[in-house]
Design a protein around this motif. Structure first.
Motif, PDB file in Angstrom:
ATOM      1  N   ARG A 145      -7.714   9.723  -9.495  1.00  0.00           N
ATOM      2  CA  ARG A 145      -7.970   9.246 -11.086  1.00  0.00           C
ATOM      3  C   ARG A 145      -9.627   8.853 -11.138  1.00  0.00           C
ATOM      4  O   ARG A 145      -9.991   8.739 -12.458  1.00  0.00           O
ATOM      5  CB  ARG A 145      -7.362   7.929 -11.163  1.00  0.00           C
ATOM      6  CG  ARG A 145      -5.688   8.102 -11.442  1.00  0.00           C
ATOM      7  CD  ARG A 145      -5.069   6.958 -11.499  1.00  0.00           C
ATOM      8  NE  ARG A 145      -4.862   6.110  -9.861  1.00  0.00           N
ATOM      9  CZ  ARG A 145      -4.476   5.103  -9.545  1.00  0.00           C
ATOM     10  NH1 ARG A 145      -3.813   4.154 -10.692  1.00  0.00           N
ATOM     11  NH2 ARG A 145      -4.418   4.860  -8.403  1.00  0.00           N
ATOM     12  N   ARG A 174       0.244   5.336   0.373  1.00  0.00           N
ATOM     13  CA  ARG A 174      -0.264   3.885   0.973  1.00  0.00           C
ATOM     14  C   ARG A 174       0.564   3.523   1.894  1.00  0.00           C
ATOM     15  O   ARG A 174       0.038   3.030   3.038  1.00  0.00           O
ATOM     16  CB  ARG A 174      -0.736   3.101  -0.313  1.00  0.00           C
ATOM     17  CG  ARG A 174      -0.904   1.893  -0.040  1.00  0.00           C
ATOM     18  CD  ARG A 174      -0.391   0.605  -1.142  1.00  0.00           C
ATOM     19  NE  ARG A 174      -0.932  -0.427  -0.706  1.00  0.00           N
ATOM     20  CZ  ARG A 174      -2.110  -0.925  -0.952  1.00  0.00           C
ATOM     21  NH1 ARG A 174      -3.146  -0.355  -1.460  1.00  0.00           N
ATOM     22  NH2 ARG A 174      -2.547  -2.295  -0.546  1.00  0.00           N
ATOM     23  N   ASP A 214      -7.177  -3.699  -0.368  1.00  0.00           N
ATOM     24  CA  ASP A 214      -7.753  -2.112  -0.558  1.00  0.00           C
ATOM     25  C   ASP A 214      -9.153  -1.867  -0.567  1.00  0.00           C
ATOM     26  O   ASP A 214      -9.978  -2.637  -0.927  1.00  0.00           O
ATOM     27  CB  ASP A 214      -7.493  -2.174  -2.216  1.00  0.00           C
ATOM     28  CG  ASP A 214      -5.941  -2.342  -2.765  1.00  0.00           C
ATOM     29  OD1 ASP A 214      -5.858  -2.492  -3.868  1.00  0.00           O
ATOM     30  OD2 ASP A 214      -5.094  -1.818  -2.113  1.00  0.00           O
ATOM     31  N   ARG A 257     -11.218  -2.354  -3.744  1.00  0.00           N
ATOM     32  CA  ARG A 257     -11.362  -3.788  -4.182  1.00  0.00           C
ATOM     33  C   ARG A 257     -12.833  -4.187  -3.437  1.00  0.00           C
ATOM     34  O   ARG A 257     -12.761  -5.204  -2.590  1.00  0.00           O
ATOM     35  CB  ARG A 257     -10.236  -4.534  -4.123  1.00  0.00           C
ATOM     36  CG  ARG A 257      -9.111  -4.125  -4.872  1.00  0.00           C
ATOM     37  CD  ARG A 257      -8.097  -5.109  -4.984  1.00  0.00           C
ATOM     38  NE  ARG A 257      -6.703  -4.695  -5.648  1.00  0.00           N
ATOM     39  CZ  ARG A 257      -6.596  -4.956  -6.896  1.00  0.00           C
ATOM     40  NH1 ARG A 257      -7.369  -5.868  -7.361  1.00  0.00           N
ATOM     41  NH2 ARG A 257      -5.422  -4.682  -7.385  1.00  0.00           N
ATOM     42  N   ALA A 284      -0.858  -8.154  -9.388  1.00  0.00           N
ATOM     43  CA  ALA A 284      -1.181  -8.017  -8.086  1.00  0.00           C
ATOM     44  C   ALA A 284      -2.551  -7.490  -7.595  1.00  0.00           C
ATOM     45  O   ALA A 284      -2.872  -6.547  -8.174  1.00  0.00           O
ATOM     46  CB  ALA A 284       0.160  -7.368  -7.089  1.00  0.00           C
ATOM     47  N   GLN A 285      -3.001  -8.319  -6.755  1.00  0.00           N
ATOM     48  CA  GLN A 285      -4.283  -7.914  -6.148  1.00  0.00           C
ATOM     49  C   GLN A 285      -4.337  -7.825  -4.733  1.00  0.00           C
ATOM     50  O   GLN A 285      -3.016  -7.834  -4.194  1.00  0.00           O
ATOM     51  CB  GLN A 285      -5.561  -8.670  -6.494  1.00  0.00           C
ATOM     52  CG  GLN A 285      -5.844  -9.069  -7.810  1.00  0.00           C
ATOM     53  CD  GLN A 285      -7.012  -9.717  -8.170  1.00  0.00           C
ATOM     54  OE1 GLN A 285      -7.544 -10.650  -7.296  1.00  0.00           O
ATOM     55  NE2 GLN A 285      -7.671  -9.652  -9.342  1.00  0.00           N
ATOM     56  N   THR A 286      -5.198  -7.521  -4.002  1.00  0.00           N
ATOM     57  CA  THR A 286      -4.988  -7.753  -2.562  1.00  0.00           C
ATOM     58  C   THR A 286      -6.234  -8.717  -2.017  1.00  0.00           C
ATOM     59  O   THR A 286      -7.147  -9.044  -2.917  1.00  0.00           O
ATOM     60  CB  THR A 286      -5.065  -6.460  -1.678  1.00  0.00           C
ATOM     61  OG1 THR A 286      -6.693  -5.708  -2.059  1.00  0.00           O
ATOM     62  CG2 THR A 286      -4.077  -5.442  -2.099  1.00  0.00           C
ATOM     63  N   GLN A 290      -2.974  -8.613   0.647  1.00  0.00           N
ATOM     64  CA  GLN A 290      -1.684  -9.358   0.750  1.00  0.00           C
ATOM     65  C   GLN A 290      -1.353  -9.551   2.294  1.00  0.00           C
ATOM     66  O   GLN A 290      -1.746  -8.717   3.291  1.00  0.00           O
ATOM     67  CB  GLN A 290      -0.576  -8.214   0.301  1.00  0.00           C
ATOM     68  CG  GLN A 290      -1.189  -7.610  -1.247  1.00  0.00           C
ATOM     69  CD  GLN A 290       0.176  -6.924  -1.925  1.00  0.00           C
ATOM     70  OE1 GLN A 290       1.178  -6.849  -1.392  1.00  0.00           O
ATOM     71  NE2 GLN A 290      -0.388  -6.666  -3.263  1.00  0.00           N
ATOM     72  N   THR A 294       4.383   0.576  -4.040  1.00  0.00           N
ATOM     73  CA  THR A 294       2.905   0.385  -4.369  1.00  0.00           C
ATOM     74  C   THR A 294       1.998  -0.633  -3.791  1.00  0.00           C
ATOM     75  O   THR A 294       0.898  -0.546  -3.769  1.00  0.00           O
ATOM     76  CB  THR A 294       2.775   0.844  -5.911  1.00  0.00           C
ATOM     77  OG1 THR A 294       3.169  -0.514  -6.542  1.00  0.00           O
ATOM     78  CG2 THR A 294       3.004   1.990  -6.315  1.00  0.00           C
ATOM     79  N   ASP A 295       2.837  -1.427  -3.100  1.00  0.00           N
ATOM     80  CA  ASP A 295       2.052  -2.698  -2.518  1.00  0.00           C
ATOM     81  C   ASP A 295       3.119  -2.980  -1.536  1.00  0.00           C
ATOM     82  O   ASP A 295       4.156  -2.800  -1.451  1.00  0.00           O
ATOM     83  CB  ASP A 295       1.834  -3.711  -3.664  1.00  0.00           C
ATOM     84  CG  ASP A 295       2.697  -4.730  -3.973  1.00  0.00           C
ATOM     85  OD1 ASP A 295       2.391  -5.866  -4.483  1.00  0.00           O
ATOM     86  OD2 ASP A 295       3.942  -4.301  -3.792  1.00  0.00           O
ATOM     87  N   LYS A 307      -9.744  -3.619  -8.781  1.00  0.00           N
ATOM     88  CA  LYS A 307      -9.551  -2.482  -8.228  1.00  0.00           C
ATOM     89  C   LYS A 307     -10.196  -1.334  -8.917  1.00  0.00           C
ATOM     90  O   LYS A 307     -10.019  -1.032 -10.087  1.00  0.00           O
ATOM     91  CB  LYS A 307      -8.138  -2.188  -8.167  1.00  0.00           C
ATOM     92  CG  LYS A 307      -7.738  -0.581  -7.425  1.00  0.00           C
ATOM     93  CD  LYS A 307      -6.267  -0.747  -6.987  1.00  0.00           C
ATOM     94  CE  LYS A 307      -5.326  -0.489  -8.142  1.00  0.00           C
ATOM     95  NZ  LYS A 307      -5.625   0.941  -8.572  1.00  0.00           N
TER      96      LYS A 307
HETATM   97  C1  LIG Z   1      -1.902  -2.760  -3.947  1.00  0.00           C
HETATM   98  C2  LIG Z   1      -2.616  -2.893  -5.112  1.00  0.00           C
HETATM   99  O1  LIG Z   1      -3.746  -2.908  -5.560  1.00  0.00           O
HETATM  100  C3  LIG Z   1      -2.070  -4.324  -5.991  1.00  0.00           C
HETATM  101  O2  LIG Z   1      -2.346  -3.968  -7.464  1.00  0.00           O
HETATM  102  C4  LIG Z   1      -1.777  -1.625  -6.110  1.00  0.00           C
HETATM  103  O3  LIG Z   1      -0.436  -1.509  -6.256  1.00  0.00           O
HETATM  104  C5  LIG Z   1      -2.494  -0.442  -5.800  1.00  0.00           C
HETATM  105  O4  LIG Z   1      -2.099   0.525  -6.336  1.00  0.00           O
HETATM  106  P1  LIG Z   1      -2.639   2.156  -6.188  1.00  0.00           P
HETATM  107  O5  LIG Z   1      -2.104   3.041  -7.204  1.00  0.00           O
HETATM  108  O6  LIG Z   1      -2.500   2.199  -4.713  1.00  0.00           O
HETATM  109  O7  LIG Z   1      -4.336   1.796  -6.528  1.00  0.00           O
END
Ligand SMILES: C[C@](O)(CO)[C@H](O)COP(=O)(O)O
Ligand SMILES: Nc1ccn([C@@H]2O[C@H](COP(=O)(O)OP(=O)(O)OP(=O)(O)O)[C@@H](O)[C@H]2O)c(=O)n1
Length: 233
Positions: free
Chosen positions: A18, A87, A112, A115, A168-170, A172, A190-191, A214
């Motif tokens: 992306r 992931r 991530d 981030r 959600a962020q990280t 985690q 995805t998380d 992110k």
């Molecule tokens: C883990 C995450 O950052 C939480 O918001 C998100 O799910 C990552 O998504 P991505 O599509 O792998 O960037």
């Protein structure tokens, strides 16, 4: 009794589709330094983090240059060349690589590489909030926009009530044994918290920060630059 230790696991084997660009986005520079290097420097600077494992693609040609563009991280960071097709696979491969150094009741913070705005103070705040938690949890932020579910023609089909919705962020943060079991049993998530929830457990949200953005699209870069140059708290 020896208190449990804290380890970081940085999934960094994505391709940044992306974002576009000539190289995976985690190697793109933000505020003069590769995104992934910001993340590794932050965890290496955090005394509470025993060690950091960064999981990159087996064929990654950029990681050695990134590790060389700053003070040595030897002894604080291990590069694991075993990224997966998703992931979830990358994180699971990282957990397997960590096995000889970590006990089941010790903590893993999955963050991530995308981030880079995370700070040592934020890590310390997450540990303070979750280190006694029976499940674990993650940084997240309450949703402030009105959310629409749309059809294939981008027409609104539903307004999704945002009460109780958090983004959600990280990092985690979960105990090693629980996280590994959850990811081994999970569908593609995805998380990491989704895998924990699939076990019937409820991870705890900890208020994150807008600076913990992110970086996904090119339009995310200017804001990230402001935060990382210290021009915006
Ligand atoms: C883990 C995450 O950052 C939480 O918001 C998100 O799910 C990552 O998504 P991505 O599509 O792998 O960037
Ligand atoms: N097979 C994968 C896919 C993603 N990630 C990592 O998961 C984090 C968040 O993923 P995302 O922002 O989606 O990164 P990419 O997958 O690289 O981006 P895109 O989806 O645009 O390709 C990133 O640090 C990315 O490197 C990973 O380690 N292994």
């Amino acid at each position: 009794m020896i208190p449990p230790r804290y380890f970081a696991l940085i999934p960094a084997a994505g391709i940044g589709a992306r974002m576009g660009g000539a190289m995976p986005k985690q190697y793109g520079h933000v505020a003069g330094k590769p995104m992934l290097r910001h993340v590794l420097d932050t965890f290496a600077a955090c005394p509470a983090i025993t060690h950091t494992f960064a999981i990159v693609s087996g064929a990654d040609p950029h990681v050695d240059d990134m590790m060389g563009c700053g003070p040595s991280l030897a002894g604080r960071v291990t590069i694991v060349r075993d990224g997966g097709a998703s992931r979830r696979e990358t994180v699971l491969n990282g957990l397997l690589a960590m096995r000889p150094q970590i006990a089941d009741d010790e903590w893993v913070l999955v963050h991530d590489a995308a981030r880079p705005g995370l700070t040592v103070a934020m890590i310390d705040r997450l540990l303070a909030e979750l280190s006694e938690d029976p499940v674990g949890g993650l940084f997240a932020m309450p949703v402030v926009d009105t959310l629409k579910r749309v059809d294939d023609e981008r027409r609104a089909q539903e307004t999704v009530p945002r009460d109780g919705l958090w983004a959600a962020q990280t990092p985690q943060m979960f105990r090693y044994g629980l996280l590994r079991k959850a990811l081994e049993q999970a569908a593609d998530v995805t998380d990491e918290a989704s895998a924990i929830e699939a076990l019937g457990l409820a991870p705890r949200m900890v208020a994150g920060s807008a600076r913990n953005i992110k970086i996904t699209h090119p339009s995310d870069l200017p804001l990230a630059e402001l935060y990382l140059k210290g021009l915006h708290d």
